[in-house]
Design a protein around this motif. Structure first.
Motif, short mmCIF file in Angstrom:
data_model
loop_
_atom_site.label_atom_id
_atom_site.label_comp_id
_atom_site.label_asym_id
_atom_site.label_seq_id
_atom_site.Cartn_x
_atom_site.Cartn_y
_atom_site.Cartn_z
N GLY A 101 11.59 -1.74 -1.32
CA GLY A 101 10.41 -2.55 -1.26
C GLY A 101 9.97 -2.79 -2.77
N PHE A 102 8.74 -2.85 -2.82
CA PHE A 102 7.90 -3.06 -4.07
C PHE A 102 7.24 -2.00 -4.73
N LEU A 135 12.88 -4.83 -19.82
CA LEU A 135 13.69 -4.68 -18.61
C LEU A 135 13.24 -4.05 -17.32
N SER A 136 11.87 -3.91 -17.29
CA SER A 136 11.31 -3.24 -15.97
C SER A 136 11.41 -4.15 -14.73
N GLY A 137 11.56 -5.47 -14.98
CA GLY A 137 11.72 -6.34 -13.90
C GLY A 137 13.21 -6.15 -13.13
N PHE A 138 14.24 -5.81 -13.96
CA PHE A 138 15.59 -5.49 -13.56
C PHE A 138 15.51 -4.24 -12.47
N ALA A 139 14.91 -3.26 -13.03
CA ALA A 139 14.65 -2.00 -12.22
C ALA A 139 13.95 -2.34 -10.90
N ARG A 140 12.75 -3.10 -10.84
CA ARG A 140 12.12 -3.32 -9.83
C ARG A 140 13.09 -4.26 -8.66
N ALA A 141 14.08 -5.03 -9.32
CA ALA A 141 14.77 -5.95 -8.53
C ALA A 141 15.87 -4.95 -7.85
N ARG A 142 16.39 -4.15 -8.64
CA ARG A 142 17.33 -2.89 -7.94
C ARG A 142 16.54 -1.97 -6.97
#
Length: 104
Positions: free
Chosen positions: A65-66, A51-58
């Motif tokens: 930023g990224f 679920l790391s993609g959700f944390a990066r998007a948040r």
């Protein structure tokens, strides 16, 4: 009159096709989820969910930023330097003899 009837029928057909497509994709996702869950139960392991993609998007939506930018970079941790050693004059790395000097 005739074109309005055709337009209405076309919209109805497209709405039904869209509903079928969405329901089919949801059924496929549910079947995949159940399959992965059963497979993990058979193997006796917890399913790995990334679920790391959700944390990066948040973080991106929050204006971060990224990743940390130049102004927001954390201070570096303790740096461990290597110990230098002198290699003999007639040997290069790997234990091979050095090439003789070339004259111009």
């Amino acid at each position: 009159m005739f074109s309005a009837l055709i337009s209405l029928l076309l919209r109805l057909v497209l709405a039904v096709a869209t509903a079928i497509l969405v329901l089919g994709l949801m059924a496929l996702a549910l079947a995949t989820l159940l399959g992965v869950g059963l497979w993990s139960l058979i193997r006796g392991r917890k399913p790995a969910v990334d679920l790391s993609g959700f944390a990066r998007a948040r973080a991106f939506r929050a204006g971060q930023g990224f990743g940390p930018g130049p102004a927001r970079r954390t201070p570096p941790a303790d740096v461990v330097d290597i110990e230098a050693r002198v290699v003999g004059e007639g040997a290069e790395a790997g234990g091979r003899p050095a090439l003789p000097p070339q004259s111009p």
